[in-house]
Scaffold this active site. Structure first.
Site, PDB file in Angstrom:
ATOM      1  N   HIS A 403       0.815  -1.216   0.000  1.00 44.10           N
ATOM      2  CA  HIS A 403       0.000   0.000   0.000  1.00 44.10           C
ATOM      3  C   HIS A 403       0.853   1.273   0.000  1.00 44.10           C
ATOM      4  O   HIS A 403       0.330   2.373  -0.204  1.00 44.10           O
ATOM      5  CB  HIS A 403      -0.921  -0.009   1.228  1.00 44.10           C
ATOM      6  N   ASP A 407      -2.234   2.253  -4.616  1.00 49.23           N
ATOM      7  CA  ASP A 407      -3.466   2.701  -3.961  1.00 49.23           C
ATOM      8  C   ASP A 407      -4.548   1.634  -4.077  1.00 49.23           C
ATOM      9  O   ASP A 407      -4.503   0.772  -4.974  1.00 49.23           O
ATOM     10  CB  ASP A 407      -3.964   4.000  -4.580  1.00 49.23           C
TER      11      ASP A 407
END
Length: 432
Positions: A403, A407
């Site tokens: 992450h 995204d």
């Protein structure tokens, strides 16, 4: 004597684990014959005989560790015996003088046990010399050395002898100790759990293999250094299954390899990576490195554990090229012949837990990569299609991603691209 040493197997590798000895002590070997498997942090390799002769003095048994350059055995140079016999020309005979060797003084430090050792004596009769691999099997099956006929040179008991004995129905001798009273149950102390007299509650301690240690370290590294998150979707495998069924015979006839599911997913992954390049990138310090090539790691279960060989430049490969590469890696992994360079690099990984029956999982990213696709078992499930409930072959997909660089929107869209491509394989050929 010619020394057999641990070879240099990589710039950063200083220690190896001894695997299976392919030849027994006393065997005659030709120059270049593989003597032993050794495991490194990345792969297994074989050590060949430097010269023809009899294998002597195996110093490091299986599962033990040795440093690069260490001597692990010796070879006594000799021509091949007449008739192709592998027995040494003068195998040491079992004599009463050898059997009656004095015992060390009580409390003295015991001498180190050589690789082949002699079993404990009973009733004044000398027992066979037991090779290390055979001793492990004897312990596993609760057998004594004198129960198993020995066929090795000089009366040695080999691993093959124990395997043959067990395979022929041989069993450990029944214990002579009387069974305890009280219905066959033993209580260690008041309030302790009851254990049946014949139950097996032993423990076995084995060193972790080099490959397993590397896998463990990398998985812990991924968990500690990356912000991992997993998103899921499901895909209807019907269209791909129908396509494979229609063309499988023609494909095998033309290319000499079966058309599997993995080539479809590899192609779909390349298409998704093109659309969402962050999933194909990696973090280096404070920079993001975007790769414009697609080297896909394919997780394969091998003889020593899971390995992830890399299929390079998948964007330039045909379906047949991909299937051949995967098949070659599969055979090499099963025979522990994966080379270290086969495991290096990789921009993305595909792991198929479905071949083992996994319905759903959260795969772990292989650093420094930023994503891994998990495939799972295909199951018939009721699905709503055009207002009708129909049974379709469905598979859950899982994308674990870093992450820090990918995204959530990109990850979900990436996985949806995989789903749409697999459910409509014509996209792979029309590039839409």
């Amino acid at each position: 004597m010619v020394e057999v040493k641990v070879p240099q197997v990589g710039e950063s590798i200083s220690e190896v684990q001894i695997g299976q000895w392919l030849k027994q002590e006393g065997d005659w070997v030709a120059a270049g014959d593989d003597l032993v498997d050794i495991e490194t942090e990345k792969a297994s390799v074989q050590v060949p005989a430097p010269e023809a002769g009899f294998l002597r003095n195996i110093r490091v048994p299986a599962d033990e560790f040795a440093a690069v350059g260490d001597t692990i055995a010796e070879i006594e140079p000799a021509p091949q015996p007449a008739g192709g016999s592998t027995a040494p020309p003068s195998a040491p005979a079992a004599t009463p003088e050898r059997a009656a060797a004095p015992e060390p003084a009580r409390g003295a430090e015991p001498a180190p046990t050589p690789a082949p050792h002699r079993a404990a004596e009973s009733n004044g009769a000398e027992e066979p010399i037991v090779m290390p691999a055979a001793q492990r099997l004897l312990s596993e099956h609760g057998l004594r050395a004198e129960q198993v006929p020995a066929s090795g040179p000089g009366g040695r008991l080999l691993k093959e002898d124990v395997v043959a004995f067990v395979g022929a129905g041989g069993a450990a001798a029944a214990p002579s100790a009387p069974a305890p009273a009280g219905g066959g149950l033993v209580a260690a102390a008041s309030g302790a759990s009851l254990v049946t007299a014949g139950s097996q509650r032993g423990e076995e301690v084995k060193p972790m293999s080099m490959i397993r240690r590397t896998i463990a370290a990398r998985l812990v590294e991924a968990q500690q250094t990356a912000a991992l998150l997993t998103t899921f979707n499901e895909v209807d495998m019907g269209p791909v299954m129908e396509l494979r069924k229609k063309y499988k015979d023609v494909f095998v006839e033309k290319h000499g390899v079966k058309l599997g599911f993995m080539s479809f997913f590899a192609k779909a992954v390349v298409e998704a990576l093109r659309r969402f390049p962050a999933v194909n990138a990696e973090i280096r310090g404070n920079h993001v490195v975007y790769r414009h090539y697609y080297d896909i790691g394919i997780a394969i279960g091998g003889g020593k554990g899971l390995v992830v060989p890399v299929v390079r430049n998948v964007e330039q490969m045909s379906f047949a090229d991909i299937e051949r590469a995967i098949a070659d890696y599969g055979r090499a992994a099963a025979e522990n012949r994966i080379n270290p360079q086969d495991l290096e690099g990789g921009t993305f990984t595909i792991s198929n837990g479905g071949v083992y029956g996994s319905l759903l999982s959260t795969p772990i990213v292989n650093p420094p990569q930023s994503g891994i696709l998990g495939l799972h078992a295909i199951q018939d499930r009721p699905m709503a299609v055009n207002g009708q409930v129909v049974i379709r072959p469905m598979m859950y997909l899982a994308l674990t991603y870093d992450h820090r660089i990918v995204d959530g929107r990109e990850a979900v869209s990436f996985l949806r691209t995989i789903k749409e491509t697999i459910e409509d394989p014509a996209r792979l050929f029309l590039e839409v």
